[in-house]
Design a protein around this motif. Structure first.
Motif, PDB file in Angstrom:
ATOM      1  N   VAL A 120     -20.853  96.728  32.608  1.00 16.60           N
ATOM      2  CA  VAL A 120     -20.069  95.675  33.246  1.00 16.60           C
ATOM      3  C   VAL A 120     -19.104  96.281  34.255  1.00 16.60           C
ATOM      4  O   VAL A 120     -18.792  97.473  34.218  1.00 16.60           O
ATOM      5  CB  VAL A 120     -19.278  94.849  32.203  1.00 16.60           C
ATOM      6  N   LYS A 121     -18.637  95.446  35.151  1.00 16.32           N
ATOM      7  CA  LYS A 121     -17.599  95.857  36.080  1.00 16.32           C
ATOM      8  C   LYS A 121     -16.375  96.289  35.296  1.00 16.32           C
ATOM      9  O   LYS A 121     -16.012  95.675  34.290  1.00 16.32           O
ATOM     10  CB  LYS A 121     -17.247  94.699  37.013  1.00 16.32           C
ATOM     11  N   SER A 122     -15.725  97.368  35.736  1.00 17.37           N
ATOM     12  CA  SER A 122     -14.544  97.860  35.027  1.00 17.37           C
ATOM     13  C   SER A 122     -13.439  98.163  36.012  1.00 17.37           C
ATOM     14  O   SER A 122     -13.680  98.405  37.201  1.00 17.37           O
ATOM     15  CB  SER A 122     -14.881  99.104  34.202  1.00 17.37           C
ATOM     16  N   ALA A 168       2.574  98.857  44.421  1.00 14.03           N
ATOM     17  CA  ALA A 168       1.961  98.876  43.101  1.00 14.03           C
ATOM     18  C   ALA A 168       0.883  99.948  43.024  1.00 14.03           C
ATOM     19  O   ALA A 168       0.230 100.278  44.020  1.00 14.03           O
ATOM     20  CB  ALA A 168       1.350  97.509  42.801  1.00 14.03           C
ATOM     21  N   ALA A 169       0.708 100.501  41.823  1.00 16.16           N
ATOM     22  CA  ALA A 169      -0.368 101.457  41.607  1.00 16.16           C
ATOM     23  C   ALA A 169      -1.704 100.797  41.931  1.00 16.16           C
ATOM     24  O   ALA A 169      -1.937  99.631  41.587  1.00 16.16           O
ATOM     25  CB  ALA A 169      -0.351 101.946  40.165  1.00 16.16           C
ATOM     26  N   GLU A 170      -2.564 101.516  42.584  1.00 23.07           N
ATOM     27  CA  GLU A 170      -3.832 100.950  43.038  1.00 23.07           C
ATOM     28  C   GLU A 170      -4.849 100.903  41.906  1.00 23.07           C
ATOM     29  O   GLU A 170      -5.032 101.874  41.167  1.00 23.07           O
ATOM     30  CB  GLU A 170      -4.397 101.790  44.185  1.00 23.07           C
ATOM     31  N   SER A 171      -5.505  99.772  41.754  1.00 24.38           N
ATOM     32  CA  SER A 171      -6.605  99.635  40.805  1.00 24.38           C
ATOM     33  C   SER A 171      -7.912  99.980  41.500  1.00 24.38           C
ATOM     34  O   SER A 171      -8.121  99.624  42.662  1.00 24.38           O
ATOM     35  CB  SER A 171      -6.677  98.206  40.252  1.00 24.38           C
ATOM     36  N   THR A 172      -8.775 100.680  40.793  1.00 23.02           N
ATOM     37  CA  THR A 172     -10.099 101.011  41.320  1.00 23.02           C
ATOM     38  C   THR A 172     -11.152 100.387  40.419  1.00 23.02           C
ATOM     39  O   THR A 172     -10.978 100.297  39.203  1.00 23.02           O
ATOM     40  CB  THR A 172     -10.302 102.532  41.405  1.00 23.02           C
ATOM     41  N   PHE A 173     -12.256  99.974  41.027  1.00 19.33           N
ATOM     42  CA  PHE A 173     -13.295  99.254  40.290  1.00 19.33           C
ATOM     43  C   PHE A 173     -14.590 100.043  40.304  1.00 19.33           C
ATOM     44  O   PHE A 173     -14.968 100.631  41.311  1.00 19.33           O
ATOM     45  CB  PHE A 173     -13.498  97.862  40.891  1.00 19.33           C
ATOM     46  N   SER A 174     -15.243 100.040  39.148  1.00 15.22           N
ATOM     47  CA  SER A 174     -16.512 100.741  38.993  1.00 15.22           C
ATOM     48  C   SER A 174     -17.312  99.971  37.945  1.00 15.22           C
ATOM     49  O   SER A 174     -17.182  98.750  37.849  1.00 15.22           O
ATOM     50  CB  SER A 174     -16.252 102.196  38.574  1.00 15.22           C
ATOM     51  N   ASP A 211     -12.178  87.697  37.889  1.00 10.21           N
ATOM     52  CA  ASP A 211     -13.379  88.311  37.320  1.00 10.21           C
ATOM     53  C   ASP A 211     -13.628  87.731  35.939  1.00 10.21           C
ATOM     54  O   ASP A 211     -12.794  87.849  35.039  1.00 10.21           O
ATOM     55  CB  ASP A 211     -13.213  89.837  37.222  1.00 10.21           C
ATOM     56  N   ASP A 212     -14.809  87.130  35.755  1.00  9.59           N
ATOM     57  CA  ASP A 212     -15.133  86.506  34.477  1.00  9.59           C
ATOM     58  C   ASP A 212     -15.305  87.520  33.354  1.00  9.59           C
ATOM     59  O   ASP A 212     -15.098  87.198  32.183  1.00  9.59           O
ATOM     60  CB  ASP A 212     -16.406  85.678  34.606  1.00  9.59           C
ATOM     61  N   LEU A 213     -15.718  88.742  33.692  1.00  9.86           N
ATOM     62  CA  LEU A 213     -15.886  89.785  32.684  1.00  9.86           C
ATOM     63  C   LEU A 213     -15.523  91.113  33.324  1.00  9.86           C
ATOM     64  O   LEU A 213     -16.163  91.556  34.273  1.00  9.86           O
ATOM     65  CB  LEU A 213     -17.324  89.827  32.165  1.00  9.86           C
ATOM     66  N   LEU A 214     -14.487  91.743  32.797  1.00 10.79           N
ATOM     67  CA  LEU A 214     -13.946  92.961  33.382  1.00 10.79           C
ATOM     68  C   LEU A 214     -13.534  93.897  32.253  1.00 10.79           C
ATOM     69  O   LEU A 214     -12.675  93.562  31.441  1.00 10.79           O
ATOM     70  CB  LEU A 214     -12.735  92.625  34.255  1.00 10.79           C
ATOM     71  N   ALA A 215     -14.179  95.055  32.180  1.00 10.74           N
ATOM     72  CA  ALA A 215     -13.811  96.044  31.174  1.00 10.74           C
ATOM     73  C   ALA A 215     -12.593  96.824  31.658  1.00 10.74           C
ATOM     74  O   ALA A 215     -12.490  97.155  32.840  1.00 10.74           O
ATOM     75  CB  ALA A 215     -14.972  96.993  30.908  1.00 10.74           C
ATOM     76  N   VAL A 216     -11.682  97.102  30.748  1.00 15.02           N
ATOM     77  CA  VAL A 216     -10.557  97.982  31.057  1.00 15.02           C
ATOM     78  C   VAL A 216     -11.042  99.411  30.821  1.00 15.02           C
ATOM     79  O   VAL A 216     -11.420  99.769  29.708  1.00 15.02           O
ATOM     80  CB  VAL A 216      -9.338  97.664  30.181  1.00 15.02           C
ATOM     81  N   ALA A 217     -11.090 100.201  31.880  1.00 16.04           N
ATOM     82  CA  ALA A 217     -11.728 101.510  31.831  1.00 16.04           C
ATOM     83  C   ALA A 217     -11.086 102.404  30.774  1.00 16.04           C
ATOM     84  O   ALA A 217      -9.905 102.262  30.441  1.00 16.04           O
ATOM     85  CB  ALA A 217     -11.662 102.184  33.200  1.00 16.04           C
ATOM     86  N   ARG A 218     -11.862 103.322  30.268  1.00 13.13           N
ATOM     87  CA  ARG A 218     -11.354 104.290  29.292  1.00 13.13           C
ATOM     88  C   ARG A 218     -10.210 105.067  29.909  1.00 13.13           C
ATOM     89  O   ARG A 218     -10.287 105.539  31.033  1.00 13.13           O
ATOM     90  CB  ARG A 218     -12.480 105.208  28.843  1.00 13.13           C
ATOM     91  N   GLY A 219      -9.116 105.194  29.152  1.00 19.11           N
ATOM     92  CA  GLY A 219      -7.939 105.891  29.639  1.00 19.11           C
ATOM     93  C   GLY A 219      -6.915 104.998  30.300  1.00 19.11           C
ATOM     94  O   GLY A 219      -5.795 105.440  30.561  1.00 19.11           O
ATOM     95  N   THR A 220      -7.278 103.753  30.585  1.00 15.85           N
ATOM     96  CA  THR A 220      -6.349 102.797  31.185  1.00 15.85           C
ATOM     97  C   THR A 220      -5.788 101.887  30.099  1.00 15.85           C
ATOM     98  O   THR A 220      -6.535 101.368  29.270  1.00 15.85           O
ATOM     99  CB  THR A 220      -7.044 101.958  32.268  1.00 15.85           C
ATOM    100  N   ALA A 221      -4.483 101.684  30.096  1.00 15.98           N
ATOM    101  CA  ALA A 221      -3.829 100.800  29.135  1.00 15.98           C
ATOM    102  C   ALA A 221      -3.631  99.419  29.765  1.00 15.98           C
ATOM    103  O   ALA A 221      -3.646  99.266  30.997  1.00 15.98           O
ATOM    104  CB  ALA A 221      -2.488 101.383  28.702  1.00 15.98           C
ATOM    105  N   THR A 277     -12.744  94.195  26.895  1.00 14.41           N
ATOM    106  CA  THR A 277     -12.918  93.440  28.130  1.00 14.41           C
ATOM    107  C   THR A 277     -11.903  92.305  28.225  1.00 14.41           C
ATOM    108  O   THR A 277     -11.313  91.886  27.225  1.00 14.41           O
ATOM    109  CB  THR A 277     -14.345  92.855  28.217  1.00 14.41           C
ATOM    110  N   ILE A 278     -11.716  91.807  29.448  1.00 18.15           N
ATOM    111  CA  ILE A 278     -10.867  90.649  29.695  1.00 18.15           C
ATOM    112  C   ILE A 278     -11.617  89.691  30.622  1.00 18.15           C
ATOM    113  O   ILE A 278     -12.595  90.071  31.257  1.00 18.15           O
ATOM    114  CB  ILE A 278      -9.516  91.036  30.327  1.00 18.15           C
ATOM    115  N   GLY A 279     -11.160  88.446  30.672  1.00 17.82           N
ATOM    116  CA  GLY A 279     -11.763  87.470  31.580  1.00 17.82           C
ATOM    117  C   GLY A 279     -11.966  86.136  30.907  1.00 17.82           C
ATOM    118  O   GLY A 279     -11.034  85.535  30.361  1.00 17.82           O
TER     119      GLY A 279
END
Length: 386
Positions: A120-122, A168-174, A211-221, A277-279
């Motif tokens: 999924v998108k993260s 703000a700290a930049e979010s990156t998507f993968s 985003d209907d489904l978004l994983a919070v990447a490993r290491g991100t709180a 995940t969130i969404g």
């Protein structure tokens, strides 16, 4: 709308409340789903729906005996008793809702992502992701005009102030791949915003989810808001809602139980390689709380958070992947050791010692197999709908 195709008897919904449950809010939940209500008024709630059970303070003693004080009172973290009963009964999937959240068609189908292994998108953000960024907000104050600064940036309840940087700290998507162990659904109408911000500015309305489904990447709180969350039953031992509505110095602490418990669960999921995940599904959050009270009880959460997160990280660093119950048991002891090593002011030391003790006792309570299968039609002593 996505149609739910699973077996609703494998699901339970846990709700803490002090009032009669509004059944209109549960209309999207099939009648075969068990509704577990933890009555934190100790007597005002009666079952009013098929397959609903209501637990009161006497049930804490009947079920937990001399361990009943691991369940706090007069705070939403009493929902841990509902988690314990859902775990005891062996439910595979558990949703927890606040009683002022209205569900919509497709609710259970959207939460049924839990248990699935998906790519999924993260989102990654160093070190905290602000979940309010995944909401479409309707601002209720004048917005900047041409050539002026961007609209006000709102932050989720619990995001540490030290990470609210400008810019703000930049979010990156993968993308991330793994088994989804927990899904946090989001909210329409009243977003879950930091209390102090609501004192200073008119609150925005939430009118959509990006985003209907978004994983919070490993290491991100991130700040987990528990008003609309689904979790695998096997992970409930690692989702103890930390004691709240407790004195710290000359004030009281509340509204950080879900945030801190969510931080622990996310760190353990990262160790296992599972996803949080969130969404969707979004619920309509119908009621804003007392902003002054919310701000007051959140204060010590922000004062204590840097200690708390450091103790969690030190304990998690000692862990290797295992089942969630075993990991939480070792984690709770590691947390206690980390807190004990720190030279804290006496009131903080007492707070963390008490929290550590209850985490360890919760781990012992959930460190054995569930006592009855989910499909068993066993008698109950608690209040059930006629």
């Amino acid at each position: 709308m996505t149609q739910f195709v699973g077996d609703p008897r494998q699901w339970a919904v846990v709700m803490p409340s002090i009032r009669t449950i509004n059944l209109d809010y549960l209309a999207a939940i099939p009648p075969q789903v068990k509704i577990i209500v933890v009555d934190d008024s100790n007597g005002s709630i009666e079952p009013n729906r098929e397959n609903m059970e209501v637990y009161r303070y006497a049930d804490y003693a009947a079920v937990l005996g001399d361990q009943q004080d691991v369940i706090p009172r007069k705070t939403d973290t009493c929902r841990s008793f509902g988690f314990y009963m859902a775990w005891q009964q062996g439910f595979r999937y558990v949703v927890t809702l606040d009683d002022d959240c209205c569900t919509h068609p497709g609710f259970l189908a959207e939460h049924a992502i839990v248990g699935q292994t998906r790519t999924v998108k993260s989102v990654a953000c160093d070190p905290w992701y602000n979940t309010i960024d995944n909401l479409e907000l309707l601002h209720n104050e004048p917005q900047p005009q041409n050539g002026q600064s961007e609209p006000r940036r709102w932050y989720a309840r619990g995001v540490p102030y030290c990470y609210r940087t400008q810019p703000a700290a930049e979010s990156t998507f993968s993308t991330s791949t793994g088994r989804v162990v927990c899904n946090m659904g989001m909210w329409l109408k009243v977003p879950d915003i930091n209390g102090l911000d609501k004192l200073e500015h008119p609150m925005p309305d939430s009118i959509g989810v990006h985003d209907d489904l978004l994983a919070v990447a490993r290491g991100t709180a991130f700040s987990l808001c528990i008003m609309n969350v689904a979790i695998l039953g096997e992970a409930l031992p690692a989702f103890y809602q930390l004691p709240m509505n407790i004195p710290v110095a000359d004030a009281r602490l509340d509204r950080f139980g879900d945030i801190w418990s969510g931080y622990i669960l996310k760190r353990l999921a990262d160790v296992r390689g599972d996803l949080v995940t969130i969404g969707q599904p979004a619920v309509t959050h119908t009621k804003a709380g007392n902003t002054l009270r919310e701000t007051r009880v959140e204060t010590y959460g922000h004062l204590l958070e840097n200690y708390f997160y450091r103790f969690v990280d030190e304990a998690v660093a000692e862990l290797s992947a295992d089942d969630y119950a075993a990991m939480y048991g070792r984690f709770a002891r590691g947390f206690a050791r980390a807190a004990d090593r720190e030279k804290l002011p006496p009131v903080y030391d007492e707070f963390f010692a008490t929290m550590s003790d209850k985490m360890i006792r919760w781990a012992k309570l959930t460190g054995v197999q569930a006592q009855q299968p989910v499909f068993a039609d066993t008698p109950h002593t608690i209040r059930r709908a006629a």
